[in-house]
Enzyme design. Structure first.
Site, PDB file in Angstrom:
ATOM      1  N   LYS A  91      -6.244   7.287   4.509  1.00  0.00           N
ATOM      2  CA  LYS A  91      -6.172   6.751   3.397  1.00  0.00           C
ATOM      3  C   LYS A  91      -6.997   6.733   2.875  1.00  0.00           C
ATOM      4  CE  LYS A  91      -2.184   4.870   1.424  1.00  0.00           C
ATOM      5  NZ  LYS A  91      -0.735   4.808   2.030  1.00  0.00           N
ATOM      6  N   VAL A 192      10.125  -4.251  -8.646  1.00  0.00           N
ATOM      7  CA  VAL A 192      10.857  -2.973  -8.911  1.00  0.00           C
ATOM      8  C   VAL A 192      10.000  -2.453  -9.778  1.00  0.00           C
ATOM      9  CG1 VAL A 192      13.211  -4.116  -8.689  1.00  0.00           C
ATOM     10  CG2 VAL A 192      11.699  -4.999 -10.759  1.00  0.00           C
ATOM     11  N   LYS A 194       7.778   1.214  -8.982  1.00  0.00           N
ATOM     12  CA  LYS A 194       7.668   2.696  -7.892  1.00  0.00           C
ATOM     13  C   LYS A 194       9.387   2.417  -7.693  1.00  0.00           C
ATOM     14  CE  LYS A 194       3.639   5.129  -8.355  1.00  0.00           C
ATOM     15  NZ  LYS A 194       2.348   5.393  -7.414  1.00  0.00           N
TER      16      LYS A 194
END
Length: 365
Positions: A91, A192, A194
């Site tokens: 990451k 709410v 991507k």
């Protein structure tokens, strides 16, 4: 307190000594001309080159950024192992406000940093980065996924991330209630953006009742405008987790949603969401189990996106990816069965399976 390197001692302890560590490589990146400050963490390459997204976030401190990169990279090792991918976990985080600090020059500099690793780390989108950003990064780095279709990529990975979470919910329903159908179930979604807005669509198509919340009022209003029936909103996450009659709670924003306080007041019988690192600290998974709340491990159910970006490296085929993401249903059921067999929470069962796969891969080298 700092070590001789100047890095906070707790960060170095995490990297080299703690159970949360075990990382193969951590790279601190800086490009003064563009203002780039980034951390690339490679947790494991046992199963193949590390694969994971790039998070662009205004961390309060550099130590916080390093810690987040370490945690997220470790999570990607487990996610990729459980998804059956030939990739280890990595990451990257870029320190800064994406709305203010993101520039083409910075993204190109970041691409050069990733390219310098020679393919040990393959990057993609995450919080604060988008398909258009990966198109820029790819100009300097061929180990970039999540690009636009126009540039040889697969496009928005949130589509299959949401589909995978939906499959995890269906598996949870099958395990708990004996029926995978979500019709008539009440599902609360925190976030709410991507992924969350695609998840709302799956749930409404099946006839579930949906309750939403988001820190951005415009995101909430967009969903309410699209779905005048069957969707309602509450003020914040604190209100959402207390909604009466909630069947499933889906954390779909940042991590740490499940902690000592939230678990005690959560009304839902199932937790299944898209956010990474939902468990605030070790032990929360046992608290959930003690309350009779079924937890679908986050890195298992939200793997649809990484399945998509991994496929991009081999010539993207959406139908092939969707078929792989559909298997999240079976994987989730297998984890619940292993948890019952071993007498442990599902999160621990998923960890055991992932660790076994990585250990077998290392032994086979």
């Amino acid at each position: 307190m700092t070590d001789v390197t100047g890095a906070p001692a707790d960060v170095l302890h995490t990297l080299f000594q703690s159970d949360q560590g075990g990382h193969e490589q951590v790279v601190l990146c800086q490009d003064r001309a563009s203002g780039l400050k980034a951390v690339i963490a490679i947790h494991s390459t046992a199963l193949g080159p590390a694969l994971g997204g790039t998070r662009f976030y205004p961390y309060a401190t550099e130590a916080e950024a390093v810690a987040d990169a370490l945690n997220l990279a470790r999570g990607m090792s487990y996610k990729n192992a459980m998804a059956g991918l030939g990739h280890g976990g990595g990451k990257a985080v870029i320190i800064g406000d994406p709305e203010r600090d993101k520039t083409e020059e910075l993204l190109l500099a970041y691409g050069r940093m990733v390219a310098s690793l020679g393919g040990r780390y393959v990057t993609a989108c995450d919080v604060g980065t988008y398909v258009a950003d990966m198109d820029v990064v790819a100009r300097e780095c061929r180990w970039t996924t999540g690009r636009s279709p126009e540039n040889g990529g697969a496009g928005d990975s949130s589509v299959l991330t949401a589909f995978g979470v939906y499959q995890g919910m269906r598996a949870s329903a099958q395990h708990l209630w004996g029926d995978p159908s979500l019709r008539g179930r009440k599902v609360g979604i925190a976030g709410v953006g991507k992924v969350g807005h695609h998840l709302v669509r799956h749930l409404r198509d099946e006839g579930a009742e949906v309750v939403i919340t988001d820190v951005r009022a415009d995101a909430v209003q967009r969903i309410l405008g699209q779905y005048p029936e069957g969707v309602s909103a509450v003020a914040d996450t604190d209100a959402l987790i207390r909604v009466e009659g909630l069947d499933i709670y889906a954390p779909c924003a940042l991590g740490g949603a499940l902690n000592d306080d939230t678990v005690q007041v959560l009304t839902a019988q199932v937790v299944c969401g898209a956010a990474n690192n939902q468990l605030a600290h070790p032990g929360v998974e046992k608290d959930l189990a003690d309350r009779g709340i079924l937890y679908a491990p986050d890195y298992v159910v939200n793997a649809g996106g990484v399945i998509q970006v991994a496929d991009e490296l081999h010539g993207f085929d959406f139908d092939r990816c969707k078929a792989k993401a559909a298997k999240i249903f079976d994987t989730t059921l297998a984890i619940f069965a292993r948890a019952k067999e071993d007498g442990i929470p599902p999160a621990a069962a998923a960890d055991r399976i992932a660790e076994q796969r990585m250990a077998e891969a290392r032994a086979a080298r």
